[in-house]
Design a protein around this motif. Structure first.
Motif, PDB file in Angstrom:
ATOM      1  N   CYS A 389      51.342  42.241  31.764  1.00  0.00           N
ATOM      2  CA  CYS A 389      51.318  43.648  31.355  1.00  0.00           C
ATOM      3  C   CYS A 389      52.625  44.294  31.790  1.00  0.00           C
ATOM      4  N   GLN A 390      53.612  44.197  30.950  1.00  0.00           N
ATOM      5  CA  GLN A 390      54.951  44.686  31.274  1.00  0.00           C
ATOM      6  C   GLN A 390      55.218  45.993  30.551  1.00  0.00           C
ATOM      7  N   ALA A 391      55.840  46.917  31.245  1.00  0.00           N
ATOM      8  CA  ALA A 391      56.133  48.233  30.666  1.00  0.00           C
ATOM      9  C   ALA A 391      57.231  48.123  29.625  1.00  0.00           C
ATOM     10  N   GLU A 392      57.063  48.846  28.540  1.00  0.00           N
ATOM     11  CA  GLU A 392      58.143  48.984  27.570  1.00  0.00           C
ATOM     12  C   GLU A 392      59.180  49.951  28.129  1.00  0.00           C
ATOM     13  N   LYS A 393      60.425  49.741  27.767  1.00  0.00           N
ATOM     14  CA  LYS A 393      61.482  50.616  28.273  1.00  0.00           C
ATOM     15  C   LYS A 393      62.434  50.985  27.157  1.00  0.00           C
ATOM     16  N   ASN A 394      62.944  52.203  27.261  1.00  0.00           N
ATOM     17  CA  ASN A 394      63.993  52.667  26.365  1.00  0.00           C
ATOM     18  C   ASN A 394      65.103  53.256  27.220  1.00  0.00           C
ATOM     19  N   ALA A 395      65.925  54.071  26.633  1.00  0.00           N
ATOM     20  CA  ALA A 395      67.070  54.597  27.372  1.00  0.00           C
ATOM     21  C   ALA A 395      66.661  55.576  28.462  1.00  0.00           C
ATOM     22  N   THR A 396      65.434  56.132  28.366  1.00  0.00           N
ATOM     23  CA  THR A 396      65.061  57.196  29.309  1.00  0.00           C
ATOM     24  C   THR A 396      63.815  56.901  30.124  1.00  0.00           C
ATOM     25  N   HIS A 397      62.914  56.033  29.656  1.00  0.00           N
ATOM     26  CA  HIS A 397      61.618  55.893  30.325  1.00  0.00           C
ATOM     27  C   HIS A 397      61.139  54.438  30.345  1.00  0.00           C
ATOM     28  N   PHE A 398      60.267  54.157  31.325  1.00  0.00           N
ATOM     29  CA  PHE A 398      59.393  52.992  31.322  1.00  0.00           C
ATOM     30  C   PHE A 398      58.004  53.492  30.948  1.00  0.00           C
ATOM     31  N   MET A 399      57.313  52.775  30.019  1.00  0.00           N
ATOM     32  CA  MET A 399      56.018  53.242  29.533  1.00  0.00           C
ATOM     33  C   MET A 399      55.055  52.066  29.421  1.00  0.00           C
ATOM     34  N   LEU A 400      53.799  52.307  29.809  1.00  0.00           N
ATOM     35  CA  LEU A 400      52.779  51.267  29.743  1.00  0.00           C
ATOM     36  C   LEU A 400      51.419  51.938  29.592  1.00  0.00           C
ATOM     37  N   LYS A 401      50.609  51.400  28.698  1.00  0.00           N
ATOM     38  CA  LYS A 401      49.250  51.907  28.500  1.00  0.00           C
ATOM     39  C   LYS A 401      48.320  50.724  28.341  1.00  0.00           C
ATOM     40  N   THR A 402      47.202  50.731  29.066  1.00  0.00           N
ATOM     41  CA  THR A 402      46.295  49.593  29.063  1.00  0.00           C
ATOM     42  C   THR A 402      44.870  50.073  29.306  1.00  0.00           C
ATOM     43  N   PRO A 403      43.870  49.351  28.791  1.00  0.00           N
ATOM     44  CA  PRO A 403      42.481  49.668  29.152  1.00  0.00           C
ATOM     45  C   PRO A 403      42.243  49.396  30.631  1.00  0.00           C
ATOM     46  N   LEU A 404      41.279  50.083  31.187  1.00  0.00           N
ATOM     47  CA  LEU A 404      40.966  49.899  32.599  1.00  0.00           C
ATOM     48  C   LEU A 404      40.404  48.508  32.890  1.00  0.00           C
ATOM     49  N   SER A 405      39.948  47.832  31.868  1.00  0.00           N
ATOM     50  CA  SER A 405      39.375  46.502  32.070  1.00  0.00           C
ATOM     51  C   SER A 405      40.424  45.401  32.031  1.00  0.00           C
ATOM     52  N   HIS A 406      41.685  45.751  31.809  1.00  0.00           N
ATOM     53  CA  HIS A 406      42.744  44.742  31.684  1.00  0.00           C
ATOM     54  C   HIS A 406      43.754  44.886  32.819  1.00  0.00           C
ATOM     55  N   CYS A 407      44.697  43.951  32.845  1.00  0.00           N
ATOM     56  CA  CYS A 407      45.897  44.006  33.691  1.00  0.00           C
ATOM     57  C   CYS A 407      45.593  43.987  35.185  1.00  0.00           C
ATOM     58  N   GLY A 408      44.449  43.423  35.557  1.00  0.00           N
ATOM     59  CA  GLY A 408      44.127  43.303  36.970  1.00  0.00           C
ATOM     60  C   GLY A 408      43.637  44.574  37.616  1.00  0.00           C
ATOM     61  N   THR A 409      43.276  45.568  36.825  1.00  0.00           N
ATOM     62  CA  THR A 409      42.768  46.832  37.376  1.00  0.00           C
ATOM     63  C   THR A 409      41.352  46.633  37.893  1.00  0.00           C
ATOM     64  N   SER A 410      41.087  47.120  39.074  1.00  0.00           N
ATOM     65  CA  SER A 410      39.750  47.030  39.660  1.00  0.00           C
ATOM     66  C   SER A 410      39.163  48.421  39.800  1.00  0.00           C
ATOM     67  N   LEU A 411      37.846  48.493  39.623  1.00  0.00           N
ATOM     68  CA  LEU A 411      37.124  49.762  39.720  1.00  0.00           C
ATOM     69  C   LEU A 411      36.152  49.724  40.889  1.00  0.00           C
ATOM     70  N   GLU A 412      36.591  49.108  41.976  1.00  0.00           N
ATOM     71  CA  GLU A 412      35.707  48.982  43.127  1.00  0.00           C
ATOM     72  C   GLU A 412      35.495  50.315  43.828  1.00  0.00           C
ATOM     73  N   GLY A 413      36.507  51.172  43.813  1.00  0.00           N
ATOM     74  CA  GLY A 413      36.379  52.466  44.466  1.00  0.00           C
ATOM     75  C   GLY A 413      35.539  53.417  43.645  1.00  0.00           C
ATOM     76  N   ARG A 414      35.174  54.523  44.253  1.00  0.00           N
ATOM     77  CA  ARG A 414      34.368  55.537  43.588  1.00  0.00           C
ATOM     78  C   ARG A 414      35.291  56.566  42.955  1.00  0.00           C
ATOM     79  N   GLY A 415      35.345  56.539  41.629  1.00  0.00           N
ATOM     80  CA  GLY A 415      36.105  57.553  40.922  1.00  0.00           C
ATOM     81  C   GLY A 415      37.583  57.281  40.802  1.00  0.00           C
ATOM     82  N   HIS A 416      38.033  56.060  41.072  1.00  0.00           N
ATOM     83  CA  HIS A 416      39.436  55.762  40.895  1.00  0.00           C
ATOM     84  C   HIS A 416      39.615  54.281  40.566  1.00  0.00           C
ATOM     85  N   ALA A 417      40.752  53.982  39.929  1.00  0.00           N
ATOM     86  CA  ALA A 417      41.102  52.617  39.554  1.00  0.00           C
ATOM     87  C   ALA A 417      42.240  52.136  40.448  1.00  0.00           C
TER      88      ALA A 417
END
Length: 662
Positions: A389-417
């Motif tokens: 899951c690598q961020a796209e980059k242009n001349a001004t920004h790094f950008m990345l968008k992914t579902p919470l179920s992907h890219c190693g994201t864990s939802l073990e905490g209460r109310g946060h990823a």
């Protein structure tokens, strides 16, 4: 109001967006009477009571009196520094320090300073007192004693809970003759102090799912003090305390300069701010509420259910905040210093300050301006914990968008990823990776999405007339998701009556169908339904509409979400959102009718204008054969068997007429 519109009044009032009763309720701020979770102090030139005078100019000494009062026994010694005027210690000075319940460290380059004090002097004091302490029991008696003993009073200051005092020696001829104390006296001309703030309040919301703690500092405007920049030094416990946020609210024209020492904490700042120990570039802040209820609701919205500290202080040029560790015993707070971050700690501190991540109940989005990464240098790319899951980059920004179920994201905490940002830095010919663990708060709010198909992919904000649309409402609620219900959904368009789509989980409108949603996971509740938006023939098609839904708990806590959509009419010409086909045809027919009527009117006027028929007969005669122009021609009469008419005699000449030719 007619009988048809009267029943709509309660519905319209409900749709006007009444205040959400559940946003800040259940958390009533109360003074913190136990161990304070923070140590907060700020610089000020205002004292509780004070005065200045020129009565000491004719005496042998200038006399300064400091009277100290405490809300509670101080944990650290009071620091008092006495500095001379620009010309040096040329005039003997007397300092009277009344601080019976404290220890104090007093320093001054003036060795001839005379000291009266009842404070316990700590190591570091440059001289010892050799004078008796005045026995006065009141303010009036104290000033009278100084007047009698030394012949005048230069300044008198009564301070509440000072941490340090900086006194500048000197006398002004423009001062009043007598020292008459006043409340909230502005002593900026000769004194600056740093005072502790003990009015900390706090609360927690019992029914909330979030476990994070919020610290809120709100600055009150000081019109008499033109402050444009606030320097805030923040220090945290040696053992990191996770899932905390610091909310800084101030007038929008103020700039915050932050010095952070070993703090793994998130920030939410109003106005602009900068990280003084990293780079001087200003970062844009957020627009924050300016009320107590609004700031508490903002903390709840970010999933911080405990208001560990809420402090309201005057606007100051310097503020010091030390966040304490709840479990461990408090050590004596010291003025925090912020060493420059190392190359390894810099990405962590910088990204936790920027907080470039944003989560919904199903997605995570990260946007980082490349200019903000300049202090780190040589950032080649950025990934999440799953390096695919690598961020796209242009001349001004790094950008990345992914579902919470992907890219190693864990939802073990209460109310946060939970996830990690991995920054790959160029180190010569090799790459060096720096990991920054972060928590992305999932707002405790209702989310609305509109889809064009039943696949519920690629949400949009365009609603097409006479075509089925699909709606998904969702929300994360960890504690008891079964108690969360979709109360109602409406479609509201300008100039039309609101249309009730859903109520109590059942379809209410025509063409509305309840759909089976995916199974709820990790406390996430999902509702789905479809509807078809129709416009009666001949009625105006609105350009926009509003989809409003409400979800709630059994305790009447309501969460409302509004989705603005544009309305698309299939009969409208493409790329022309202004006029439909019917409107174009109507305008064309109207133009034709106006042109025809105008032409007929002009012809009528032309045909009835005097001289029109005469000019026409002349043109006809000019185009007739010669014999038609001379009806008396003999040949004409012979052909028709007619006798030529006799020539008529010319009339007799009258007197004055010219002679006729023969």
């Amino acid at each position: 109001m007619g009988p048809r519109t009267a029943p709509l009044l309660p519905l319209l009032l409900a749709l006007l967006g009444r205040p959400d009763p559940g946003r800040a309720e259940g958390c009533n701020l109360q003074p913190v009477t136990t161990e304070l979770p923070i140590t907060l102090s700020y610089a000020t030139g205002t004292v509780s009571r004070g005065c200045v005078s020129r009565s000491s100019l004719g005496s042998g000494h200038e006399v300064h009196i400091l009277s100290i009062e405490w809300s509670k026994v101080p944990a650290v010694p009071l620091t008092v520094s006495v500095t001379p005027r620009a010309s040096g210690c040329t005039r003997p000075a007397v300092l009277v320090l009344l601080c019976a319940r404290c220890s104090s460290t007093i320093t001054s380059p003036c060795s001839d300073l005379l000291l009266h004090t009842d404070a316990h002097l700590s190591p570091g004091t440059t001289f010892t007192p050799s004078l008796e302490v005045p026995t006065a029991t009141s303010e009036k008696q104290l000033l009278a004693w100084a007047q009698h003993t030394y012949g005048g009073v230069t300044s008198y200051s009564k301070l509440q809970d000072p941490r340090s005092i900086h006194l500048r020696l000197g006398e002004e001829t423009s001062s009043p003759q007598d020292c008459n104390p006043q409340d909230h006296f502005n002593a900026t001309s000769y004194l600056e102090s740093e005072v502790f703030f003990h009015g900390v309040k706090g609360c927690s919301r019992g029914d909330s799912q979030g476990m994070g703690a919020a610290h809120i500092i709100r600055l009150q405007p000081e019109p008499s003090l033109p402050v444009t920049e606030v320097n805030l030094a923040v220090s945290c416990p040696e053992r990191p305390v996770s899932n905390q946020i610091l909310i800084l609210q101030s007038p929008a024209n103020l700039t915050w300069s932050l010095s952070v020492n070993s703090c793994h904490i998130q920030f939410l700042v109003s106005g602009n701010y900068k990280i003084a120990t990293m780079f001087s570039q200003l970062l844009p802040g957020k627009v924050l509420p300016d009320t107590e209820e609004g700031l508490i609701a903002k903390a709840f919205e970010k999933n911080y259910s405990v208001i560990a500290s809420y402090s309201v202080i005057p606007t100051s040029t310097h503020v010091s905040l030390e966040i304490q560790e709840h479990e461990a015993g408090r050590r004596a707070p010291a003025t925090p210093t912020a060493p420059a971050p190392t190359i390894d700690s810099l990405p962590n501190v910088l990204l936790l300050m920027l907080q470039p991540w944003k989560c919904t109940d199903e997605t995570m989005e990260i946007i980082i301006a490349r200019s903000h990464l300049e202090p780190i240098k040589d950032v080649v790319n950025i990934t999440l914990r799953d390096i695919s899951c690598q961020a796209e980059k242009n001349a001004t920004h790094f950008m990345l968008k992914t579902p919470l179920s992907h890219c190693g994201t864990s939802l073990e905490g209460r109310g946060h990823a939970n996830n990690e940002l991995i920054l790959n830095l160029a180190k010569g010919t090799a790459l060096r990776s720096v990991r920054v663990a972060f928590q992305c708060n999932i707002p405790r709010e209702l989310f609305l999405r509109l889809f064009p198909t039943a696949a519920f992919e690629a949400p949009q904000t365009e609603l097409e007339v006479n075509k089925e649309a699909f709606v998904q409402a969702s929300m994360r609620w960890e504690d008891h998701p079964s108690d969360l219900q979709l109360k109602e959904c409406w479609l509201v368009a300008p100039g039309r009556e609101p249309v009730l789509l859903m109520q109590g989980g059942e379809a209410r409108g025509k063409g509305v169908a309840v759909l089976e949603g995916p199974p709820s996971t990790r406390g996430r509740k999902i509702w789905r339904f479809s509807f078809t938006y129709t416009v009666p023939e001949g009625r105006h098609v609105p350009f926009s509409a509003t989809l409003k839904c409400k979800a709630g708990l059994q305790n009447n806590t309501i969460f409302e979400k509004v989705l603005e959509v544009t309305v698309k009419d299939g009969w409208r010409l493409p790329n022309n959102r202004g006029l439909g086909l019917a409107a174009v045809l109507g305008i064309t027919f109207g133009a034709f009718l106006i042109g025809a009527l105008l032409t007929a009117g002009l012809w009528y006027i032309y045909s009835h204008t005097p001289g029109f028929q005469h000019s026409t007969s002349l043109r006809e005669q000019q185009h007739q054969p010669q014999h038609w122009q001379h009806p008396e021609h003999p040949l004409l009469h012979q052909q028709h068997g007619l006798t030529p008419p006799e020539p008529t005699q010319p009339p007799a000449a009258r007197l004055g007429d010219p002679p006729q030719p023969h």
